[in-house]
Design a protein around this motif. Structure first.
Motif, PDB file in Angstrom:
ATOM      1  N   GLU A  83       2.171  -4.189 -17.824  1.00 29.73           N
ATOM      2  CA  GLU A  83       1.649  -4.926 -16.673  1.00 29.73           C
ATOM      3  C   GLU A  83       2.756  -5.254 -15.679  1.00 29.73           C
ATOM      4  OE1 GLU A  83      -0.732  -9.098 -15.650  1.00 29.73           O
ATOM      5  OE2 GLU A  83      -0.385  -8.515 -17.735  1.00 29.73           O
ATOM      6  N   HIS A  84       3.939  -5.588 -16.194  1.00 27.94           N
ATOM      7  CA  HIS A  84       5.066  -5.912 -15.323  1.00 27.94           C
ATOM      8  C   HIS A  84       5.487  -4.691 -14.500  1.00 27.94           C
ATOM      9  CE1 HIS A  84       8.461  -8.470 -14.165  1.00 27.94           C
ATOM     10  NE2 HIS A  84       9.213  -7.390 -14.249  1.00 27.94           N
ATOM     11  N   LEU A  85       5.534  -3.527 -15.136  1.00 24.36           N
ATOM     12  CA  LEU A  85       5.889  -2.297 -14.428  1.00 24.36           C
ATOM     13  C   LEU A  85       4.855  -1.972 -13.360  1.00 24.36           C
ATOM     14  CD1 LEU A  85       7.140   0.008 -17.337  1.00 24.36           C
ATOM     15  CD2 LEU A  85       8.520  -1.147 -15.606  1.00 24.36           C
ATOM     16  N   GLN A  86       3.594  -2.148 -13.686  1.00 24.04           N
ATOM     17  CA  GLN A  86       2.540  -1.884 -12.715  1.00 24.04           C
ATOM     18  C   GLN A  86       2.715  -2.751 -11.474  1.00 24.04           C
ATOM     19  OE1 GLN A  86      -1.478  -1.993 -14.267  1.00 24.04           O
ATOM     20  NE2 GLN A  86      -2.350  -2.538 -12.284  1.00 24.04           N
ATOM     21  N   ARG A  87       2.975  -4.026 -11.670  1.00 22.47           N
ATOM     22  CA  ARG A  87       3.155  -4.923 -10.530  1.00 22.47           C
ATOM     23  C   ARG A  87       4.373  -4.523  -9.699  1.00 22.47           C
ATOM     24  NH1 ARG A  87       2.123  -9.169 -14.304  1.00 22.47           N
ATOM     25  NH2 ARG A  87       4.343  -9.732 -14.205  1.00 22.47           N
ATOM     26  N   ALA A  88       5.465  -4.177 -10.377  1.00 23.62           N
ATOM     27  CA  ALA A  88       6.692  -3.807  -9.658  1.00 23.62           C
ATOM     28  C   ALA A  88       6.498  -2.531  -8.853  1.00 23.62           C
ATOM     29  CB  ALA A  88       7.846  -3.645 -10.649  1.00 23.62           C
ATOM     30  N   ILE A  89       5.842  -1.541  -9.452  1.00 22.23           N
ATOM     31  CA  ILE A  89       5.614  -0.271  -8.760  1.00 22.23           C
ATOM     32  C   ILE A  89       4.742  -0.493  -7.522  1.00 22.23           C
ATOM     33  CG2 ILE A  89       4.480   1.983  -8.939  1.00 22.23           C
ATOM     34  CD1 ILE A  89       5.363   1.922 -11.950  1.00 22.23           C
ATOM     35  N   CYS A  90       3.679  -1.262  -7.669  1.00 22.13           N
ATOM     36  CA  CYS A  90       2.799  -1.522  -6.525  1.00 22.13           C
ATOM     37  C   CYS A  90       3.516  -2.333  -5.449  1.00 22.13           C
ATOM     38  CB  CYS A  90       1.537  -2.241  -6.999  1.00 22.13           C
ATOM     39  SG  CYS A  90       0.437  -1.219  -8.014  1.00 22.13           S
ATOM     40  N   GLN A  91       4.456  -3.164  -5.846  1.00 21.44           N
ATOM     41  CA  GLN A  91       5.210  -3.962  -4.877  1.00 21.44           C
ATOM     42  C   GLN A  91       6.178  -3.118  -4.063  1.00 21.44           C
ATOM     43  OE1 GLN A  91       7.503  -7.189  -6.613  1.00 21.44           O
ATOM     44  NE2 GLN A  91       8.758  -7.440  -4.771  1.00 21.44           N
ATOM     45  N   TYR A  92       6.892  -2.213  -4.723  1.00 28.35           N
ATOM     46  CA  TYR A  92       7.970  -1.475  -4.060  1.00 28.35           C
ATOM     47  C   TYR A  92       7.538  -0.124  -3.489  1.00 28.35           C
ATOM     48  CZ  TYR A  92      11.465  -4.765  -5.884  1.00 28.35           C
ATOM     49  OH  TYR A  92      12.203  -5.888  -6.157  1.00 28.35           O
ATOM     50  N   SER A  93       6.463   0.443  -3.986  1.00 26.94           N
ATOM     51  CA  SER A  93       6.091   1.799  -3.564  1.00 26.94           C
ATOM     52  C   SER A  93       5.237   1.781  -2.305  1.00 26.94           C
ATOM     53  CB  SER A  93       5.343   2.516  -4.687  1.00 26.94           C
ATOM     54  OG  SER A  93       4.081   1.916  -4.899  1.00 26.94           O
ATOM     55  N   ARG A  94       5.054   2.965  -1.751  1.00 27.71           N
ATOM     56  CA  ARG A  94       4.147   3.201  -0.628  1.00 27.71           C
ATOM     57  C   ARG A  94       3.270   4.396  -0.981  1.00 27.71           C
ATOM     58  NH1 ARG A  94       9.227   2.763   0.905  1.00 27.71           N
ATOM     59  NH2 ARG A  94       9.461   5.005   1.271  1.00 27.71           N
ATOM     60  N   ASP A  95       2.175   4.563  -0.249  1.00 30.70           N
ATOM     61  CA  ASP A  95       1.223   5.620  -0.587  1.00 30.70           C
ATOM     62  C   ASP A  95       1.862   7.001  -0.570  1.00 30.70           C
ATOM     63  OD1 ASP A  95      -0.632   3.641  -0.791  1.00 30.70           O
ATOM     64  OD2 ASP A  95      -1.783   4.186   0.995  1.00 30.70           O
ATOM     65  N   GLU A  96       2.838   7.212   0.338  1.00 30.37           N
ATOM     66  CA  GLU A  96       3.449   8.544   0.448  1.00 30.37           C
ATOM     67  C   GLU A  96       4.437   8.839  -0.680  1.00 30.37           C
ATOM     68  OE1 GLU A  96       5.718   5.858   3.445  1.00 30.37           O
ATOM     69  OE2 GLU A  96       3.670   6.104   2.676  1.00 30.37           O
ATOM     70  N   ILE A  97       4.801   7.843  -1.461  1.00 29.71           N
ATOM     71  CA  ILE A  97       5.682   8.053  -2.615  1.00 29.71           C
ATOM     72  C   ILE A  97       4.829   8.514  -3.788  1.00 29.71           C
ATOM     73  CG2 ILE A  97       7.155   6.902  -4.320  1.00 29.71           C
ATOM     74  CD1 ILE A  97       8.193   5.123  -2.079  1.00 29.71           C
ATOM     75  N   LEU A  98       5.087   9.714  -4.271  1.00 35.92           N
ATOM     76  CA  LEU A  98       4.242  10.306  -5.309  1.00 35.92           C
ATOM     77  C   LEU A  98       4.883  10.285  -6.698  1.00 35.92           C
ATOM     78  CD1 LEU A  98       2.867  13.396  -3.356  1.00 35.92           C
ATOM     79  CD2 LEU A  98       1.898  11.091  -3.533  1.00 35.92           C
ATOM     80  N   THR A  99       6.206  10.137  -6.767  1.00 34.38           N
ATOM     81  CA  THR A  99       6.888  10.115  -8.066  1.00 34.38           C
ATOM     82  C   THR A  99       7.816   8.907  -8.132  1.00 34.38           C
ATOM     83  OG1 THR A  99       6.848  12.549  -8.159  1.00 34.38           O
ATOM     84  CG2 THR A  99       8.314  11.403  -9.701  1.00 34.38           C
ATOM     85  N   VAL A 100       7.614   8.086  -9.154  1.00 30.83           N
ATOM     86  CA  VAL A 100       8.416   6.884  -9.359  1.00 30.83           C
ATOM     87  C   VAL A 100       9.076   6.956 -10.731  1.00 30.83           C
ATOM     88  CG1 VAL A 100       8.363   4.366  -9.608  1.00 30.83           C
ATOM     89  CG2 VAL A 100       6.907   5.472  -7.905  1.00 30.83           C
ATOM     90  N   MET A 101      10.341   6.567 -10.805  1.00 33.80           N
ATOM     91  CA  MET A 101      11.029   6.472 -12.093  1.00 33.80           C
ATOM     92  C   MET A 101      11.415   5.019 -12.342  1.00 33.80           C
ATOM     93  SD  MET A 101      14.199   8.637 -13.735  1.00 33.80           S
ATOM     94  CE  MET A 101      15.498   8.177 -12.569  1.00 33.80           C
ATOM     95  N   CYS A 102      11.034   4.506 -13.507  1.00 36.77           N
ATOM     96  CA  CYS A 102      11.419   3.165 -13.933  1.00 36.77           C
ATOM     97  C   CYS A 102      12.392   3.297 -15.102  1.00 36.77           C
ATOM     98  CB  CYS A 102      10.198   2.365 -14.359  1.00 36.77           C
ATOM     99  SG  CYS A 102       9.064   1.977 -13.011  1.00 36.77           S
TER     100      CYS A 102
END
Length: 231
Positions: free
Chosen positions: A155-174
């Motif tokens: 859940e924490h990762l989900q919140r962080a990704i939604c906070q920092y990402s934008r729609d045009e970002i398709l690949t995120v690494m945590c």
């Protein structure tokens, strides 16, 4: 309406064609360009057709959950947060960065724990694969502590990704730590995932945004594409 051929024309008006920019954006590798639409009593505008097709296209979202490379315990005076990588860990970071590049899984956004071993893992990977330098990077201090809390990392990762990402970002690494990282990978995928040091879980879901991808996939709905491991 069939989509086997990518360019759409009406039997009633053969000159009515979907714009080439639409196909360039959504079907860049297609060599076919013709889809026939039968005449209807109510005229269908090309704009409406494009909107309907576009609304049904789901964007693939790719999530890399990478555990830091192997750390050193040589200096026992250091706090756990401050331990550097071991020699073996540095080699593993190089190896995994190359494999991610070969697979075409280079992130556009990197969210990382601020622990020394995690930051060193990223630095070595960036030195080896220049494409990683193009990613936007944020060090998230809470990634270090949340990994030790049962059941909270996903859940924490989900919140962080939604906070920092934008729609045009398709690949995120945590980038972070166990036990939280393999727990999150298991919860997202619905599979039992083991992440040893410098292992990366490759996960996929679809959605027009990251929020939509997390909502539609839910826990257990992310596809586990594979686990990247050092040789």
């Amino acid at each position: 309406m069939g989509l086997g051929g990518m360019e759409i024309s009406s039997l009633c008006n053969p000159t009515s064609l979907i714009s080439s920019s639409f196909f360039t954006k959504y079907f860049p590798n297609s060599s076919k360009r013709t889809v026939v639409i039968p005449c209807s009593a109510s005229p269908i505008s090309i704009e409406t057709i494009e909107e309907k097709i576009e609304s049904n296209l789901l964007t693939c979202r790719r999530l890399i959950l990478l555990r830091h490379a192997k750390s050193s315990w040589e200096d026992r005076s250091l706090k756990d947060h401050d331990r550097p990588l071991s020699k073996a860990g540095r080699f593993d970071a190089i190896d995994v960065s190359r494999k991610l590049q070969q697979l075409g899984w280079l992130p556009q956004l990197i969210l990382s724990s601020n622990a020394t071993r995690t930051k060193e893992t990223l630095k070595i990977m960036q030195e080896e694969v220049r494409g990683l330098l193009e990613a936007e990077v944020h060090f998230v201090s809470s990634f270090y502590s949340v990994a030790a809390m049962d059941g909270q990392t996903a859940e924490h990762l989900q919140r962080a990704i939604c906070q920092y990402s934008r729609d045009e970002i398709l690949t995120v690494m945590c980038m972070g730590h166990n036990r939280g990282w393999e727990e999150a990978a298991s919860m997202f995928s619905g599979s039992s995932v083991e992440l040893k040091t410098c292992n990366a879980a490759l996960l996929e879901a679809t959605g027009k945004s990251w929020e939509e991808a997390f909502t539609s996939a839910g826990l257990g709905g992310w596809k586990l594409h594979g686990i990247v491991k050092p040789t």
